[in-house]
Write a protein that holds these residues in place. Structure first.
Motif, PDB file in Angstrom:
ATOM      1  N   HIS A   1      43.676  41.925  37.818  1.00  0.00           N
ATOM      2  CA  HIS A   1      44.334  41.392  39.019  1.00  0.00           C
ATOM      3  C   HIS A   1      43.703  41.891  40.317  1.00  0.00           C
ATOM      4  O   HIS A   1      43.993  41.356  41.390  1.00  0.00           O
ATOM      5  N   VAL A   2      42.858  42.911  40.246  1.00  0.00           N
ATOM      6  CA  VAL A   2      42.340  43.568  41.458  1.00  0.00           C
ATOM      7  C   VAL A   2      41.581  42.590  42.345  1.00  0.00           C
ATOM      8  O   VAL A   2      41.598  42.688  43.578  1.00  0.00           O
ATOM      9  N   LYS A   3      40.917  41.613  41.739  1.00  0.00           N
ATOM     10  CA  LYS A   3      40.124  40.634  42.499  1.00  0.00           C
ATOM     11  C   LYS A   3      40.968  39.939  43.570  1.00  0.00           C
ATOM     12  O   LYS A   3      40.463  39.621  44.659  1.00  0.00           O
ATOM     13  N   TYR A   4      42.244  39.700  43.268  1.00  0.00           N
ATOM     14  CA  TYR A   4      43.090  38.974  44.219  1.00  0.00           C
ATOM     15  C   TYR A   4      43.310  39.776  45.500  1.00  0.00           C
ATOM     16  O   TYR A   4      43.347  39.216  46.591  1.00  0.00           O
ATOM     17  N   PHE A   5      43.473  41.089  45.365  1.00  0.00           N
ATOM     18  CA  PHE A   5      43.664  41.940  46.542  1.00  0.00           C
ATOM     19  C   PHE A   5      42.441  41.919  47.458  1.00  0.00           C
ATOM     20  O   PHE A   5      42.553  42.078  48.672  1.00  0.00           O
ATOM     21  N   LEU A   6      41.265  41.765  46.861  1.00  0.00           N
ATOM     22  CA  LEU A   6      40.021  41.812  47.644  1.00  0.00           C
ATOM     23  C   LEU A   6      39.555  40.431  48.081  1.00  0.00           C
ATOM     24  O   LEU A   6      38.521  40.294  48.730  1.00  0.00           O
ATOM     25  N   GLY A   7      40.295  39.397  47.716  1.00  0.00           N
ATOM     26  CA  GLY A   7      39.923  38.044  48.121  1.00  0.00           C
ATOM     27  C   GLY A   7      38.726  37.507  47.360  1.00  0.00           C
ATOM     28  O   GLY A   7      37.958  36.704  47.898  1.00  0.00           O
ATOM     29  N   LEU A   8      38.568  37.920  46.119  1.00  0.00           N
ATOM     30  CA  LEU A   8      37.416  37.482  45.329  1.00  0.00           C
ATOM     31  C   LEU A   8      37.856  36.499  44.243  1.00  0.00           C
ATOM     32  O   LEU A   8      38.959  36.573  43.715  1.00  0.00           O
ATOM     33  N   ARG A   9      36.941  35.583  43.924  1.00  0.00           N
ATOM     34  CA  ARG A   9      37.194  34.593  42.880  1.00  0.00           C
ATOM     35  C   ARG A   9      35.966  34.532  41.988  1.00  0.00           C
ATOM     36  O   ARG A   9      34.833  34.641  42.466  1.00  0.00           O
ATOM     37  N   PHE A  10      36.186  34.374  40.692  1.00  0.00           N
ATOM     38  CA  PHE A  10      35.080  34.297  39.741  1.00  0.00           C
ATOM     39  C   PHE A  10      35.003  32.896  39.131  1.00  0.00           C
ATOM     40  O   PHE A  10      36.025  32.319  38.759  1.00  0.00           O
ATOM     41  N   GLU A  11      33.780  32.396  39.061  1.00  0.00           N
ATOM     42  CA  GLU A  11      33.525  31.145  38.352  1.00  0.00           C
ATOM     43  C   GLU A  11      32.565  31.472  37.210  1.00  0.00           C
ATOM     44  O   GLU A  11      31.451  31.954  37.449  1.00  0.00           O
ATOM     45  N   VAL A  12      33.007  31.226  35.983  1.00  0.00           N
ATOM     46  CA  VAL A  12      32.235  31.618  34.800  1.00  0.00           C
ATOM     47  C   VAL A  12      31.729  30.376  34.079  1.00  0.00           C
ATOM     48  O   VAL A  12      32.485  29.430  33.844  1.00  0.00           O
ATOM     49  N   SER A  13      30.446  30.395  33.729  1.00  0.00           N
ATOM     50  CA  SER A  13      29.884  29.323  32.907  1.00  0.00           C
ATOM     51  C   SER A  13      29.183  29.940  31.695  1.00  0.00           C
ATOM     52  O   SER A  13      28.756  31.085  31.731  1.00  0.00           O
ATOM     53  N   GLY A  14      29.095  29.163  30.623  1.00  0.00           N
ATOM     54  CA  GLY A  14      28.416  29.641  29.417  1.00  0.00           C
ATOM     55  C   GLY A  14      29.287  30.450  28.486  1.00  0.00           C
ATOM     56  O   GLY A  14      28.776  31.226  27.670  1.00  0.00           O
ATOM     57  N   TRP A  15      30.621  30.267  28.570  1.00  0.00           N
ATOM     58  CA  TRP A  15      31.542  31.024  27.711  1.00  0.00           C
ATOM     59  C   TRP A  15      31.161  30.928  26.236  1.00  0.00           C
ATOM     60  O   TRP A  15      31.348  31.870  25.465  1.00  0.00           O
ATOM     61  N   GLU A  16      30.606  29.763  25.852  1.00  0.00           N
ATOM     62  CA  GLU A  16      30.313  29.551  24.424  1.00  0.00           C
ATOM     63  C   GLU A  16      29.307  30.559  23.875  1.00  0.00           C
ATOM     64  O   GLU A  16      29.287  30.849  22.669  1.00  0.00           O
ATOM     65  N   HIS A  17      28.491  31.130  24.758  1.00  0.00           N
ATOM     66  CA  HIS A  17      27.461  32.076  24.294  1.00  0.00           C
ATOM     67  C   HIS A  17      28.045  33.431  23.905  1.00  0.00           C
ATOM     68  O   HIS A  17      27.369  34.240  23.261  1.00  0.00           O
ATOM     69  N   LEU A  18      29.288  33.690  24.320  1.00  0.00           N
ATOM     70  CA  LEU A  18      29.954  34.939  23.917  1.00  0.00           C
ATOM     71  C   LEU A  18      30.694  34.787  22.591  1.00  0.00           C
ATOM     72  O   LEU A  18      31.233  35.755  22.070  1.00  0.00           O
ATOM     73  N   GLN A  19      30.722  33.577  22.069  1.00  0.00           N
ATOM     74  CA  GLN A  19      31.396  33.355  20.779  1.00  0.00           C
ATOM     75  C   GLN A  19      30.441  33.716  19.635  1.00  0.00           C
ATOM     76  O   GLN A  19      30.159  32.922  18.748  1.00  0.00           O
TER      77      GLN A  19
END
Length: 271
Positions: free
Chosen positions: A68-86
């Protein structure tokens, strides 16, 4: 009555954050460190109750508390390639390293049974150091090459015996120069020794929202790109340099690509 004097202070802090980029920079940095120390303090007894001590399964607790810490700092993550972690079984994750904020992205996508290799100094960082130890983080003395090689050899054995994954920053130090530093070979020796795949993960440049020298820390988007795994089966120590170069080239190309796209969407920091 004793509380009344705090009201102007509580009003002043948001005003200063809004009007002074330097104040906002230091406030966010101090808040981030203090909040992470507090979260670690909460995590320590939870980890001991869950696992009885040092155990990689404690990373689940740490991941849950930090997300949740990202919200306090005003940061957002966009993730691509999730399938490669499977990917089943052990593997080595490598990623670029820009600042302590990388921890937030790391916790955003951290797979189960995965911990990190970190500099030995981190173990002395108060509650954060203790919770890192409880989470099974492998500490390495970067100043002693012989010690580093020994730790990597032990880590390779642990990966296979305990079926764990390890996250390594092959640049070896934080880098905000807008490019990747040359990779150190430890992560690649580790992967070859254990005969496990490497999964490269690239963080986009932070320069559109976070500039340490200029004291700028705005809201922003960080893109994480998970790249296809690179197999090491059949490789020997003679292949380590080639493996390192290949990993560097694919990560550098991805870094340029996603950093350009995120800069256009966020816009550069205004001085």
């Amino acid at each position: 009555m004793d509380v009344l004097w705090m009201i102007p202070l509580l009003l002043l802090v948001p005003l200063l954050i809004w009007t002074s980029s330097t104040f906002a920079f230091y406030f966010k940095k101090c808040f981030y460190v203090a909040w992470m120390m507090l979260l670690a303090l909460i995590a320590i007894p939870l980890c001991i109750l869950k696992s009885g001590g040092r155990d990689i399964e404690n990373m689940r607790i740490i991941r849950f508390l930090v997300r949740h810490v990202k919200y306090f700092l005003g940061l957002r993550f966009e993730v691509s390639g999730w399938e490669h972690l499977q990917t089943q079984g052990p593997y080595v994750i490598i990623s670029n390293h820009q600042s302590s904020l990388d921890v937030l992205g790391l916790m955003e996508i951290l797979p189960d049974r995965c911990t990190m290799i970190a500099k030995k100094e981190l173990v002395y960082a108060g509650t954060v150091g203790l919770v890192c130890w409880l989470g099974g983080i492998v500490f390495i003395n970067r100043k002693k090459t012989s010690d580093a090689k020994s730790v990597m050899a032990d880590a390779a054995k642990t990966m296979l015996d305990d079926q764990i994954r390890l996250w390594v920053f092959p640049e070896g130090t934080r880098n905000q120069r807008g490019d990747l530093l040359p990779f150190k070979k430890g992560a690649f020796h580790l992967a070859v020794q254990a005969q496990v795949p490497i999964i490269p993960i690239v963080f986009s440049s932070y320069s559109n929202f976070y500039l340490r020298k200029e004291k700028q820390f705005n809201s922003g988007t960080i893109r994480l790109k998970i790249l296809p795994k690179i197999e090491t089966k059949g490789m020997t120590s003679d292949d380590v340099s080639t493996l390192s170069d290949k990993s560097f080239n694919v990560m550098r190309s991805a870094f340029v690509e996603i950093s350009d796209s995120v800069t256009h969407s966020n816009g550069p920091i205004r001085h």
